[in-house]
Design an enzyme around this catalytic site. Sequence first.
Site, PDB file in Angstrom:
ATOM      1  N   GLU A  68      19.259 -25.761   2.284  1.00  0.00           N
ATOM      2  CA  GLU A  68      19.764 -27.131   2.197  1.00  0.00           C
ATOM      3  C   GLU A  68      19.786 -27.799   3.570  1.00  0.00           C
ATOM      4  O   GLU A  68      19.500 -28.996   3.696  1.00  0.00           O
ATOM      5  CB  GLU A  68      21.164 -27.141   1.587  1.00  0.00           C
ATOM      6  CG  GLU A  68      21.222 -26.815   0.107  1.00  0.00           C
ATOM      7  CD  GLU A  68      21.137 -25.323  -0.173  1.00  0.00           C
ATOM      8  OE1 GLU A  68      21.204 -24.531   0.791  1.00  0.00           O
ATOM      9  OE2 GLU A  68      21.002 -24.945  -1.358  1.00  0.00           O
ATOM     10  N   ASN A 338      12.582 -20.492  -2.721  1.00  0.00           N
ATOM     11  CA  ASN A 338      11.751 -21.671  -2.504  1.00  0.00           C
ATOM     12  C   ASN A 338      10.303 -21.300  -2.147  1.00  0.00           C
ATOM     13  O   ASN A 338      10.066 -20.636  -1.134  1.00  0.00           O
ATOM     14  CB  ASN A 338      12.383 -22.496  -1.373  1.00  0.00           C
ATOM     15  CG  ASN A 338      11.621 -23.767  -1.096  1.00  0.00           C
ATOM     16  OD1 ASN A 338      10.805 -24.214  -1.892  1.00  0.00           O
ATOM     17  ND2 ASN A 338      11.887 -24.363   0.053  1.00  0.00           N
TER      18      ASN A 338
END
Length: 438
Positions: A68, A338
């Site tokens: 993030e 990811n």
Amino acid sequence: MSVRSARALLGLYRYCGAAAYPLMGPYVAWRVSKGKEDKARIRERYGFASQQRPDGPLIWVHAASVGEAIAVIPMVQLILAYGVSIVLTTGTVTSARLVEERLGDSVIHQYVPLDLKPAISRFLEYWKPDLAIIAESEIWPMTILELGSRNVPQVLVNGRMSDRSFASWKKRPNLAEALFENMAHVVAQSETDGERFRALGARPVTVSGNLKVDTLPPPVDEAALSALKRQIGQRPTWAAISTHEGEEKMAAEIHAALRKRHPGLLTLVVPRHPARADELAAQMTSMGLGLVRRSSGEPVRADTDILLGDTIGEMGLYLRLTEIAFVGRSLSATGGQNPLEPAMLDTAVLAGQNVQNFRDAYQSLLKRGGAKLVQDRNMLAGAVNYLLLNENVRRNMMAAASATVQDMRGALSATMKALEPFIQPLVVQAGLRRAGKN
């Protein structure tokens, strides 16, 4: 349960949090002992500030962890260019280091306070943010409620709602609505995420795409990269990155099976949590494999089988050493990690089928041919073997992965457009304050 009753229940929850506050000491101490907390700054987790609040308008940006933080850094840099101060919170030691490396003293970094009323209240009373921008996959009710009680606009950016979270909140729709009504805006990653937030009562909701796509490729120390490339030479390589328990051993077993077919094969193993490196190194050496830990500074030798990436912030280095990357938490664990970082660096992406947390990214990569999903260890070994043998297929996957990322860009501009109504009044206020001082 009616929405009114749900609001009353959430009000009770706020005060239950105050009662639980004294019990958090042993839990936080345990995290310190495991290296999951910064002992020198532990008071920040209880809402105590360690830096001075700047004058003028202030925006609180929260990014849960490394992923993030990487995603919001370009957004933070654009906001800073407007002349508005930012206090940026993260929840992990590794993300704190990342913020320091990439943003330095341009922002004020604090560890995020525990989601308990005394800690959150202390944090908000000191910093008095004019706007809260949250990039976090978890929903922290106390934080949302305390911001709402102070009428601080809060915007969720890069919002994602996992299958599990959505199923849980759907069982309590009125409770979800009473909580999400505190949000001034939700900027979701995908249409699916957007629909889920709307179904739970969030208004308004817009869709931006994934902010992680609009970040720069992970950086690299060019000197370190050149040194490792010289040591590796023309050896064939593949990487298992962001791995979780069980996936490292699997990568080592695949290496042992393939090295006869591919003389000189080097396998890079980069665990999601480097703190597990001692255990992993012992496990792999017991399998008769030659291993070098990146943290040791030792060179990769001709007889090195495994390069264990047990450092923080060097994913850009590891990915530039290979053209094939298996992305973990997708075979022995669920949710996936990811895949966009390897795709950005022209890498053929392999993963297990448990990639729900990054469903949209994988769907795009699969559609273009930049990624392949495998069912088990044997299928992964076969895929690695096939890509090592077939350069044209590998190069096509690499090009497709890179093209997919380019097509997905645009999330940052969409997010900034959604934030503009909240930021512009603060920009004007900051400008008037500076003019008044001159």
